[in-house]
Design an enzyme around this catalytic site. Sequence first.
Site, PDB file in Angstrom:
ATOM      1  N   LEU A 230       5.077  10.328  -3.294  1.00 62.62           N
ATOM      2  CA  LEU A 230       4.459   9.155  -3.902  1.00 62.62           C
ATOM      3  C   LEU A 230       3.437   8.544  -2.950  1.00 62.62           C
ATOM      4  O   LEU A 230       3.778   8.185  -1.811  1.00 62.62           O
ATOM      5  CB  LEU A 230       5.512   8.090  -4.233  1.00 62.62           C
ATOM      6  CG  LEU A 230       6.593   8.457  -5.262  1.00 62.62           C
ATOM      7  CD1 LEU A 230       7.676   7.388  -5.273  1.00 62.62           C
ATOM      8  CD2 LEU A 230       5.974   8.602  -6.643  1.00 62.62           C
ATOM      9  N   GLU A 231       2.181   8.438  -3.395  1.00 63.04           N
ATOM     10  CA  GLU A 231       1.194   7.634  -2.681  1.00 63.04           C
ATOM     11  C   GLU A 231       0.817   6.492  -3.611  1.00 63.04           C
ATOM     12  O   GLU A 231       0.178   6.706  -4.649  1.00 63.04           O
ATOM     13  CB  GLU A 231      -0.046   8.429  -2.305  1.00 63.04           C
ATOM     14  CG  GLU A 231      -1.023   7.586  -1.485  1.00 63.04           C
ATOM     15  CD  GLU A 231      -2.379   8.211  -1.312  1.00 63.04           C
ATOM     16  OE1 GLU A 231      -3.364   7.454  -1.192  1.00 63.04           O
ATOM     17  OE2 GLU A 231      -2.471   9.452  -1.304  1.00 63.04           O
ATOM     18  N   LEU A 232       1.229   5.286  -3.233  1.00 61.96           N
ATOM     19  CA  LEU A 232       1.120   4.150  -4.139  1.00 61.96           C
ATOM     20  C   LEU A 232       0.095   3.131  -3.635  1.00 61.96           C
ATOM     21  O   LEU A 232      -0.929   3.502  -3.112  1.00 61.96           O
ATOM     22  CB  LEU A 232       2.508   3.540  -4.341  1.00 61.96           C
ATOM     23  CG  LEU A 232       3.592   4.554  -4.767  1.00 61.96           C
ATOM     24  CD1 LEU A 232       4.947   3.895  -4.853  1.00 61.96           C
ATOM     25  CD2 LEU A 232       3.225   5.224  -6.077  1.00 61.96           C
ATOM     26  N   CYS A 265      -7.072   2.977  -2.067  1.00 61.44           N
ATOM     27  CA  CYS A 265      -5.726   2.547  -1.707  1.00 61.44           C
ATOM     28  C   CYS A 265      -5.668   2.014  -0.281  1.00 61.44           C
ATOM     29  O   CYS A 265      -4.820   1.194   0.049  1.00 61.44           O
ATOM     30  CB  CYS A 265      -4.735   3.701  -1.883  1.00 61.44           C
ATOM     31  SG  CYS A 265      -5.207   5.209  -1.011  1.00 61.44           S
TER      32      CYS A 265
END
Length: 461
Positions: A230-232, A265
């Site tokens: 997961l890259e949030l 991000c």
Amino acid sequence: MQNTQLTYSPIDGSLYVERPLADRAQIQQAITSAARAQKQWRQTGIAHRAAICSAMLECFLARSDEIAEQLCWMMGRPIRYARGEVNGTADRARYMIEIAEQALADIRLPEKDEIRCYIKREPLGLVYVIAPWNYPYLTAINTVVPALMAGNGVLLKHAPQTPLCAEQLVESFREAGLPDGLFQFLHLSSDNAQWLAQQAQIDHVAFTGSVATGRKVEQALAGRFTGLGLELGGKDPAYIRADADLGRAVETVIDGAMFNSGQSCCSIERIYVHRDLYPAFIDRAVNLVKHYRLGRPDDPETTLGPMVSAGAADLVRAQIAEALAAGAEPLVDPALFPLEKPGSPYMAPQLLVNVNHKMLVMREESFAPLAGIMPVDDDRQAIQLMNDSEFGLSAAVFSRDLNAAEAIGQQLETGTFFVNRCDYLEPGLAWTGVKNSGRGCSLSSLGYGQLTRPKSFHIRP
């Protein structure tokens, strides 16, 4: 059920791409053909895989102009910068190809009594990549190339805003001679995107996107023992120490906040400046922001394009309004940017002062050309404020004292720490986050560990 995906350009609101959505029978067919191709692919050598992946890059780069124009129209990237993502994608992929043999090499223990022990890295099987729209090629390539180099098959779903990116990557691999079915794109509804993740043949899911959607992906996989990366979100901070090179700090941090209209991000959204430099920093930062040119991204003179949609821009305008009502002060007059208006994706860049951590602009991800600036008394206060966030993707400190800056980095809750730099990915370093910024990692030799499983061999004569 909707069976067509429509992509509207933020440039002028026109319909830019229309694609049919795959149904479940088509999804299952894609899974079956990918699994069949992967069984053969895993038997090939790394040199063969590298040759095909390298050839893909030549095919990809040959389309640079076409790809740059598509990026401009799909997500609003100024055309003067769009080709940079094409070149960056190739550079990042080359690095992961070059390190594959070493990263995937057997780990051998010293022989003892003629007993041989070693660990092999074996492919997981099928990797499902869910990629975002803001850096659609760079984020996808982080997983696609190492997954294929490790012997996996890949299914790729791009965000509805950037469907042509998935098509360009698959076509480039096809031209390079990748076996049919091994790497496929699928345009999917949100329900079917989740359904695909839940299929037993999927061995790993790599998701880049919002925290809210990341939670849904994690919940969909609960109890299935499927690998998940997961890259949030991020709310990345920068701290300007009293000994910083002020000119360099201003130029770097403002670019880190404004590039791609702040839709990164790891863009800088919170700036903490030592009180000794605070007035001078404010003057220089405001002057620099005023020189941005907000306009149509297909105009080569434009340095700041629209946000991805009017809705996204209006959410940020609401954040700013909430901050102003609570006492924040805007430093940039929106009238300097005539295209700025409510209901438009064209949003003027903004810097806010008199902000605090009760305000949304200092707590929640903005994903916009916006930053809040606060003065601080010392390193201790800066560290406390930088860590006061649910996110932890990257953080930056600007200082001439590299030892002092590095010591601050040891105390920050972040996946990547920069000194005198920000908003950058070095492919040799693991790209990872802490807290609500994600789990797992991509890039570097460690990224290969996410896409393989260890298998131990113990051989006694």
